[in-house]
Write an enzyme that holds these catalytic residues in place. Structure first.
Site, mmCIF file in Angstrom:
data_model
loop_
_atom_site.group_PDB
_atom_site.id
_atom_site.type_symbol
_atom_site.label_atom_id
_atom_site.label_comp_id
_atom_site.label_asym_id
_atom_site.label_seq_id
_atom_site.Cartn_x
_atom_site.Cartn_y
_atom_site.Cartn_z
ATOM 1 N N LYS A 120 25.899 21.233 23.623
ATOM 2 C CA LYS A 120 26.358 22.205 22.549
ATOM 3 C C LYS A 120 25.770 21.405 21.402
ATOM 4 O O LYS A 120 25.215 22.141 20.286
ATOM 5 C CB LYS A 120 28.008 22.266 22.437
ATOM 6 C CG LYS A 120 28.696 22.880 23.366
ATOM 7 C CD LYS A 120 30.139 23.186 23.471
ATOM 8 C CE LYS A 120 31.116 21.938 23.060
ATOM 9 N NZ LYS A 120 31.185 21.078 24.346
ATOM 10 N N ARG A 123 39.490 24.927 20.745
ATOM 11 C CA ARG A 123 39.622 24.139 22.038
ATOM 12 C C ARG A 123 40.805 24.636 22.641
ATOM 13 O O ARG A 123 40.999 24.114 23.888
ATOM 14 C CB ARG A 123 39.864 22.611 21.775
ATOM 15 C CG ARG A 123 38.616 21.812 21.650
ATOM 16 C CD ARG A 123 37.753 21.489 22.645
ATOM 17 N NE ARG A 123 37.375 19.971 22.980
ATOM 18 C CZ ARG A 123 36.389 19.310 22.210
ATOM 19 N NH1 ARG A 123 35.967 19.989 21.447
ATOM 20 N NH2 ARG A 123 36.119 18.204 22.640
ATOM 21 N N ARG A 150 24.796 8.996 28.077
ATOM 22 C CA ARG A 150 24.708 9.266 26.685
ATOM 23 C C ARG A 150 24.595 8.091 25.648
ATOM 24 O O ARG A 150 25.543 7.332 25.773
ATOM 25 C CB ARG A 150 25.435 10.256 26.310
ATOM 26 C CG ARG A 150 25.413 10.948 24.890
ATOM 27 C CD ARG A 150 25.959 12.521 24.666
ATOM 28 N NE ARG A 150 27.474 12.327 24.569
ATOM 29 C CZ ARG A 150 28.174 13.235 24.440
ATOM 30 N NH1 ARG A 150 27.462 14.374 24.099
ATOM 31 N NH2 ARG A 150 29.668 13.013 24.186
ATOM 32 N N ARG A 160 29.510 6.398 23.064
ATOM 33 C CA ARG A 160 30.956 6.690 22.325
ATOM 34 C C ARG A 160 32.219 6.021 23.338
ATOM 35 O O ARG A 160 31.874 6.168 24.391
ATOM 36 C CB ARG A 160 31.090 8.115 22.323
ATOM 37 C CG ARG A 160 30.328 8.631 20.951
ATOM 38 C CD ARG A 160 30.207 10.164 21.132
ATOM 39 N NE ARG A 160 31.288 10.941 21.554
ATOM 40 C CZ ARG A 160 31.219 12.217 21.605
ATOM 41 N NH1 ARG A 160 30.278 13.047 21.144
ATOM 42 N NH2 ARG A 160 32.338 12.898 22.125
ATOM 43 N N ARG A 177 38.769 14.165 29.894
ATOM 44 C CA ARG A 177 38.248 15.194 28.966
ATOM 45 C C ARG A 177 38.128 16.616 29.927
ATOM 46 O O ARG A 177 38.138 17.738 29.211
ATOM 47 C CB ARG A 177 36.991 14.820 28.374
ATOM 48 C CG ARG A 177 37.319 13.785 27.321
ATOM 49 C CD ARG A 177 36.133 12.888 26.706
ATOM 50 N NE ARG A 177 35.195 13.848 26.009
ATOM 51 C CZ ARG A 177 34.167 13.568 25.590
ATOM 52 N NH1 ARG A 177 33.353 12.508 26.431
ATOM 53 N NH2 ARG A 177 33.323 14.433 24.959
#
Ligand code: AMP
Length: 225
Positions: A16, A91, A130, A164, A175
């Protein structure tokens, strides 16, 4: 030309943020990422940031009261007058209802909800590798699929790359659970409004981008008839 009010929907790691950055370049609309806004608050050590951090590190959603006010104020700002690109919001259905009410008050409506679909195992592979730039979190790399030229250093501004906290595997799994339980119901929600458009997030970022642009071009053509 009419305004383009867009939502990017999809699991964490669907791409996204990458698509948002490209679309922002194409259409010059503000990219409004609740995750980035919250991380900026955490970095600035504000009260809101300290409150949000506990939830973020655990992979849980930050309470609606904090998020909804922040976004409603943001979409009413001048630079979002001709359109916006929401990334990471809404969300859950409460947030979606609040957004719908706020848009109605402003006499605006959603142009499209762009759903980027990616299976869970792929999400884990993507997020665990990531790395993001400490200076600009929209500069995103992957140790395996999209490494920087120099290990641990951002190609775009030379700043350090970090992982992160919430990209640790255990948090990624939480998540995903939260996504399926709370966010995925928005797919049916927006589908029944007729604004949902689906994209295969397993395709390359370039292909997904091309398809989104084609969809948006068609939407605009339809509007003129
Ligand atoms: P993201 O970068 O969008 O994956 O967001 C990172 C984290 O910020 C999430 O795991 C949540 O803890 C929090 N967050 C971001 N957007 C929202 C939202 N709309 N509602 C609640 N929490 C959010």
């Amino acid at each position: 030309m009419s305004e383009l009010n867009l939502i990017l929907l999809g699991p964490p790691g669907a791409g996204k943020g990458t698509q948002a950055e490209r679309l922002q370049g194409d259409f010059r609309m503000p990219h409004i990422s609740t995750g980035d806004m919250l991380r900026a608050q955490v970095a600035a050590e504000t009260e809101l940031g300290q409150e949000a951090q506990r939830y973020m590190t655990a992979g849980e959603l930050v309470p609606d009261e904090v998020i909804i006010g922040m976004i409603i104020a943001r979409i009413a700002e001048d630079d979002a007058r001709d359109g916006f690109l929401l990334d990471g919001f809404p969300r859950n259905t409460e947030q979606a209802d609040a957004l719908a009410a706020a848009l109605e008050k402003l006499d605006r409506r959603l142009s499209a909800v762009l759903l980027i679909e990616v299976p869970d195992e792929e999400v884990v592979r993507r997020l665990a590798g990531r790395r993001v730039c400490v200076k600009n979190p929209s500069h995103i790399y992957h140790v395996e699929f999209d490494p920087p030229k120099r290990d641990g250093v951002c190609d775009q501004d030379g700043a350090r790359l970090i992982q992160r906290d919430d990209d640790q595997e255990e948090t990624i799994r939480r998540r995903l659970e939260v996504y399926h339980a709370q966010t995925a119901p928005l797919i049916a929600y927006y589908d029944s409004d007729g604004v949902l458009r689906r994209f295969d997030g397993l395709r390359s970022a370039d292909e997904v981008h091309d398809r989104i642009r084609a969809t948006l071009a068609t939407l605009r053509l339809e509007e003129t008839f």
